[in-house]
Enzyme design. Structure first.
Site, short mmCIF file in Angstrom:
data_model
loop_
_atom_site.label_atom_id
_atom_site.label_comp_id
_atom_site.label_asym_id
_atom_site.label_seq_id
_atom_site.Cartn_x
_atom_site.Cartn_y
_atom_site.Cartn_z
N ASP A 8 6.54 -11.36 13.90
CA ASP A 8 7.61 -10.37 13.66
C ASP A 8 8.47 -10.00 14.87
O ASP A 8 8.74 -8.81 15.10
CB ASP A 8 7.01 -9.09 13.05
CG ASP A 8 6.41 -9.32 11.67
OD1 ASP A 8 6.41 -10.45 11.18
OD2 ASP A 8 5.92 -8.33 11.08
N LYS A 106 6.98 -12.36 4.75
CA LYS A 106 5.98 -11.49 4.11
C LYS A 106 6.60 -10.14 3.80
O LYS A 106 7.57 -9.73 4.44
CB LYS A 106 4.75 -11.35 5.01
CG LYS A 106 5.08 -10.83 6.38
CD LYS A 106 3.88 -10.85 7.29
CE LYS A 106 4.21 -10.25 8.63
NZ LYS A 106 4.70 -8.86 8.59
N CYS A 151 0.98 -5.43 12.28
CA CYS A 151 0.96 -6.82 11.83
C CYS A 151 0.11 -7.74 12.72
O CYS A 151 -0.54 -8.65 12.22
CB CYS A 151 2.38 -7.33 11.66
SG CYS A 151 3.19 -6.47 10.27
C1 VGL Z 1 5.22 -3.97 10.91
C2 VGL Z 1 5.25 -1.82 10.10
C3 VGL Z 1 5.97 -2.24 8.99
C4 VGL Z 1 4.79 -4.90 12.00
C5 VGL Z 1 5.92 -4.41 9.79
O1 VGL Z 1 5.40 -5.96 12.16
O2 VGL Z 1 3.82 -4.56 12.73
N1 VGL Z 1 4.89 -2.69 11.03
N2 VGL Z 1 6.29 -3.53 8.84
#
Ligand code: VGL
Ligand code: ZN
Length: 208
Positions: A8, A106, A151
């Site tokens: 991410d 995702k 994540c």
């Molecule tokens: C994430 C919160 C919501 C992450 C993704 O990548 O850690 N955290 N969506």
């Protein structure tokens, strides 16, 4: 066989993003430095529809960072982030994505969030990543990206459950840190058998 799993590294988790992780941009340089050491590189991309149930804006009377209980368990309510097709959902422009072999998206189902690269938050819906890695004979994962306590943690814990060797690149992750979640994430990963190295130790880790 080893792989690098980059979690991410998207604009919304970096400076000026909708869910900016403190020092999020700092992961980019160490990640770019280790990329040439790997034959297999996989990225994840948080990829939500506008009406995603993890967004506080979709729950009347609820505030950002509040926790609610959903059929699959507890869910933190986030600011709108990584909406499909927006610049916020794009990878950070300074991240080297040229050598990425697979992108796992995702969180694209409205009614279920997905922190882990392997399973959605119901802990049963597969993203397909395990099948991909298994078919390539990949047994050891080096993990980096955002965020340490969400994540990255969920991905590392699922990888351990699936019996991968997991090494976290400690200078190539940053945390959101809600209620000390960073320290507990590191402790949980350690207890699950995750190894910790800094990106400068990558050659020793890869070549013994
Ligand atoms: C994430 C919160 C919501 C992450 C993704 O990548 O850690 N955290 N969506
Ligand atoms: Zn998300």
């Amino acid at each position: 066989m080893n792989a690098l799993l980059i979690i991410d590294v998207q604009n919304d988790f970096c400076a000026a993003g909708k869910l900016a992780v403190h020092n999020g941009d700092k992961v980019i340089r160490p990640i770019n430095q280790v990329i040439p050491k790997f034959e297999h590189i996989i990225q994840t991309q948080d990829w939500h529809p506008k009406d995603h149930l993890s967004f506080a804006s979709n729950h009347e009377g609820k505030s950002e960072y509040e926790q609610i209980v959903l059929p699959y368990g507890e869910q933190v309510l986030w600011p709108d982030h990584c909406v499909q097709g927006t610049t916020g959902a794009d990878f950070h422009p300074e991240l080297n994505t040229l050598h990425t072999q697979l992108v796992i998206r995702k969180g694209f189902r409205k009614e279920i969030d997905s922190y882990s690269a392997f399973f959605e938050n119901d802990k049963t819906t597969s993203t397909g990543l395990h099948g991909f890695l298994s078919s390539l004979g990949i047994k050891r994962l080096f993990m980096c990206g955002l965020a340490t306590d969400f994540c990255v943690k969920y991905s590392a814990l699922d990888a351990r459950k699936l019996s991968y060797d997991v090494t976290l690149l400690t200078d190539a992750v940053q945390a959101i840190d809600l209620n000390n979640s960073k320290d507990s994430a590191l402790a949980e990963m350690k207890a699950a058998g995750v190894d910790f190295i800094s990106s400068g130790e990558i050659d020793t880790a890869l070549n013994g």
